[in-house]
Scaffold this active site. Structure first.
Site, PDB file in Angstrom:
ATOM      1  N   ASP A  48       0.854  -1.183   0.000  1.00 38.52           N
ATOM      2  CA  ASP A  48       0.000   0.000   0.000  1.00 38.52           C
ATOM      3  C   ASP A  48       0.894   1.238   0.000  1.00 38.52           C
ATOM      4  O   ASP A  48       1.974   1.231   0.616  1.00 38.52           O
ATOM      5  CB  ASP A  48      -0.911   0.023   1.229  1.00 38.52           C
ATOM      6  N   GLU A  50       1.069   5.675   0.269  1.00 39.28           N
ATOM      7  CA  GLU A  50       0.468   6.983   0.523  1.00 39.28           C
ATOM      8  C   GLU A  50       1.192   7.976  -0.375  1.00 39.28           C
ATOM      9  O   GLU A  50       2.420   7.900  -0.544  1.00 39.28           O
ATOM     10  CB  GLU A  50       0.604   7.389   1.988  1.00 39.28           C
ATOM     11  N   HIS A 189      -5.334   5.010   6.483  1.00 39.88           N
ATOM     12  CA  HIS A 189      -4.594   5.809   5.499  1.00 39.88           C
ATOM     13  C   HIS A 189      -3.125   5.956   5.882  1.00 39.88           C
ATOM     14  O   HIS A 189      -2.498   6.974   5.569  1.00 39.88           O
ATOM     15  CB  HIS A 189      -5.236   7.183   5.307  1.00 39.88           C
ATOM     16  N   ASP A 194      -2.642  -0.140   6.407  1.00 40.50           N
ATOM     17  CA  ASP A 194      -3.555  -0.511   5.328  1.00 40.50           C
ATOM     18  C   ASP A 194      -3.116  -1.804   4.655  1.00 40.50           C
ATOM     19  O   ASP A 194      -3.956  -2.615   4.229  1.00 40.50           O
ATOM     20  CB  ASP A 194      -3.635   0.616   4.296  1.00 40.50           C
TER      21      ASP A 194
END
Length: 605
Positions: A48, A50, A189, A194
């Site tokens: 994942d 960001e 987030h 995540d």
């Protein structure tokens, strides 16, 4: 012996020779490996990211989190913050909790990539909405000279859309699926958290697809892209679709319109709804309810685009998300019919000699634009209907703005109607043309706040200015087109010739085509003669919706467009908002500073 028999015998002889030489086994029965890689033996790296935005071309990675698992066993983790090399937008900080200070000492992406690629080497990558994460990783590799390995990729969002029903989960967001599968980690987030939640979702989905007979990696990847039974059963609905531009309407058994779309090729587009390439959950659900598809052939692509908007507004199909409620658009109105005009937010443009700005998509943006205009012009901000008689009788209510000098206080008789009328005239000239006073007032406040290190308040002033400039630019473009009783234009067609459009008071009144090599004027005269009669209407959008006029304006701005005839004046103000819009867009664009190798993380000045 037949030719086929000779071939089989030769193949058998070759296999025996290979076995005798120790190159293969003598048996001919296939092994489990021939059926694919069992899921229990697959090493998954669930990843994942960001980022600072939604596009790899304009944004950068701020955090990478990954978890390696095999057969339900946790094998390792990878997690690090990443210096994006640009400021993190405030809304991203609010969403993720990652601040600029947190990434100041973090490594750059070119240092992180080799470690991540080594961590994931030989594994299957898993991500929720995998195209987003894979797009950023591929772009980062391409930007820094790293070859992107041919990772097999599994998208848990695709799997969830395939096996879960609307009765089980309302949507396929990661948070929703984590709650449904009772994940041990709640998505927040942050990349590693995540990724851990996605691991639990993956395991839950693997259990689900096992009931469909999916046991191998190859079967799982194919399963996510397999058309649903409804898609396979209803492929016949695409039969007979013409290969022409137009609009298509999916209808249920009762004739209710479920979905409206447009395409340059109706046959190809409608067929795609019944193939594995269509993975959107709502659309697959819509296909299950549809019993017919009605095509409407259009002369040009512009006509198809406009017809789609009109049909969506008329039928308000439940499976269309956009353009369903044009009547909900908001406008900023200067109430010139009052003795002491004010700015109000309304949903309708009326023929009342008022000046309108917009449309706005939300009340918040409309209020920001109004606040920017109030900074430049001291109009009253109260909502009472103020009249000279009410003031003479002393029944008008005062407010604190008059006490602090932000308003001339006409309600208390301190500002006569003639003096207040000058403020209304200034506001009108700003809304209709010269926006420089708003820019100057906002710039003074932004500079003062920046000097005082009040950056958040300065950013709020910038947002107000941006809301006003964008709305004013749009309104001025729409008003210019709506002011033309008739405009005839042409653009080159795809197959040669020309596409024609007749626009009256901003509304597309007629379209047609001119064949290649034909004399144009007979076709132009025919399209003009058969076009819809349109009467002028109040407001910048005139006799059409703002979205329809935006479609027309994009078409007119397209390559090769030619003006055939213009009745009226089609122009924007010299000092209007259109010239400032590019400046505003640059202010919101991601910063891409050249880096100083002597001081990593600091831009050159």
């Amino acid at each position: 012996m037949s030719e086929v028999g000779s071939t089989v015998a030769a193949m058998t002889t070759d296999r025996i020779a290979d076995w005798a030489a120790g190159r293969t086994a003598p048996g001919v029965q296939g092994t489990l490996d021939d059926l694919g890689t069992p899921l229990a033996d697959v090493t998954f790296v669930v990843v994942d990211l960001e980022t600072t935005g939604g596009s790899p071309a304009e944004s950068a990675i701020t955090e990478i989190g990954a978890v390696k698992v095999r057969g339900g066993e946790h094998l390792g983790e990878f997690g690090t913050l990443v210096d994006p090399g640009a400021p993190i937008p405030p809304f991203i900080t609010v969403l993720t909790g990652i601040t600029q200070q947190m990434v100041t000492a973090a490594p750059r992406i070119e240092s992180v990539l080799p470690a991540f690629l080594e961590f994931a080497r030989g594994c299957v990558l898993v991500a929720h909405n995998a195209p987003f994460d894979m797009g950023f990783l591929r772009a980062a590799c391409a930007s820094h000279g790293y070859a992107w390995p041919s990772f097999p990729v599994v998208d848990t969002a695709d799997l969830a859309r395939r096996v879960l029903t609307r009765d089980e989960v309302p949507n396929c967001r990661l948070g929703t699926l984590a709650r449904f599968f009772r994940a041990g980690t709640e998505p927040c987030h942050r990349a590693l958290a995540d990724a851990k939640a996605t691991v639990d979702v993956l395991h839950g989905l693997i259990e689900r697809i096992g009931s469909f007979g999916v046991q191998s990696l190859e079967e799982m990847r194919a399963f996510a892209k397999t058309p649903t039974p409804d898609q396979q059963r209803k492929r016949h609905l695409a039969d007979g679709m013409p290969s022409a531009p137009g609009v298509y309407l999916f209808e249920d058994a009762h004739g209710e319109v479920l979905y409206v779309g447009k395409s340059g090729d109706l046959r190809t587009r409608v067929r795609s709804y019944f193939t594995a390439s269509e993975t959107r959950r709502r659309v697959r659900e819509m296909v299950g309810l549809a019993e017919s598809v009605r095509p409407i052939v259009c002369a040009t692509g512009l006509e198809a685009e406009v017809r789609e908007l009109r049909l969506i507004a008329e039928h308000k199909p439940r499976y269309n998300r956009r353009s369903k409620f044009p009547e909900r658009a908001l406008w900023l109105k200067l109430t010139l019919s009052e003795a002491f005009p004010r700015l109000s937010i309304v949903r309708e443009c009326r023929d009342d000699e008022a000046v309108y700005l917009g449309p706005f998509g939300s009340t918040r943006v409309a209020e920001e634009a109004r606040a920017a205009l109030h900074e430049a012009v001291p109009l009253r901000q109260c909502t009472q209907r103020l009249t000279p008689r009410l003031i003479e009788q002393g029944r008008a209510r005062g407010c604190v703005l008059g006490e602090i000098g932000r308003c001339g206080a006409p309600c208390e008789g301190r500002e006569p109607p003639d003096a207040y009328a000058r403020h209304a005239d200034t506001a009108r000239s700003i809304m209709e043309g010269d926006v420089r006073p708003v820019l100057a007032a906002a710039q003074v406040r932004i500079d003062r706040l920046a000097v005082e290190l009040r950056y958040e308040e300065a950013a709020a002033q910038r947002d107000r200015l941006a809301a006003f400039v964008r709305a004013a630019a749009r309104a001025q473009r729409l008003a210019a087109l709506a002011g033309c009783p008739q405009l005839v234009a042409a653009r080159p067609g795809f197959g040669g010739g020309w596409d024609l459009a007749v626009v009256r008071h901003g509304r597309l009144a007629g379209t047609g085509t001119i064949p290649r090599g034909a004399h144009p004027w007979p076709y132009v005269d025919a399209v003009v003669a058969t076009s819809e009669t349109v009467f002028p209407a109040p407001g910048p959008a005139g006799s059409a919706t703002a979205e329809e006029m935006e479609c027309v304006l994009r078409w007119l701005d397209g390559p090769g467009a030619r003006l055939v005839e213009v009745d009226g004046t089609w122009s924007c103000p010299v000092h209007g908002a259109e010239g400032l819009r590019a400046r505003i867009d640059r202010a919101y664009a991601p910063v891409d500073h050249e880096r100083d190798t002597r001081r990593p993380g600091r831009p050159l000045r």
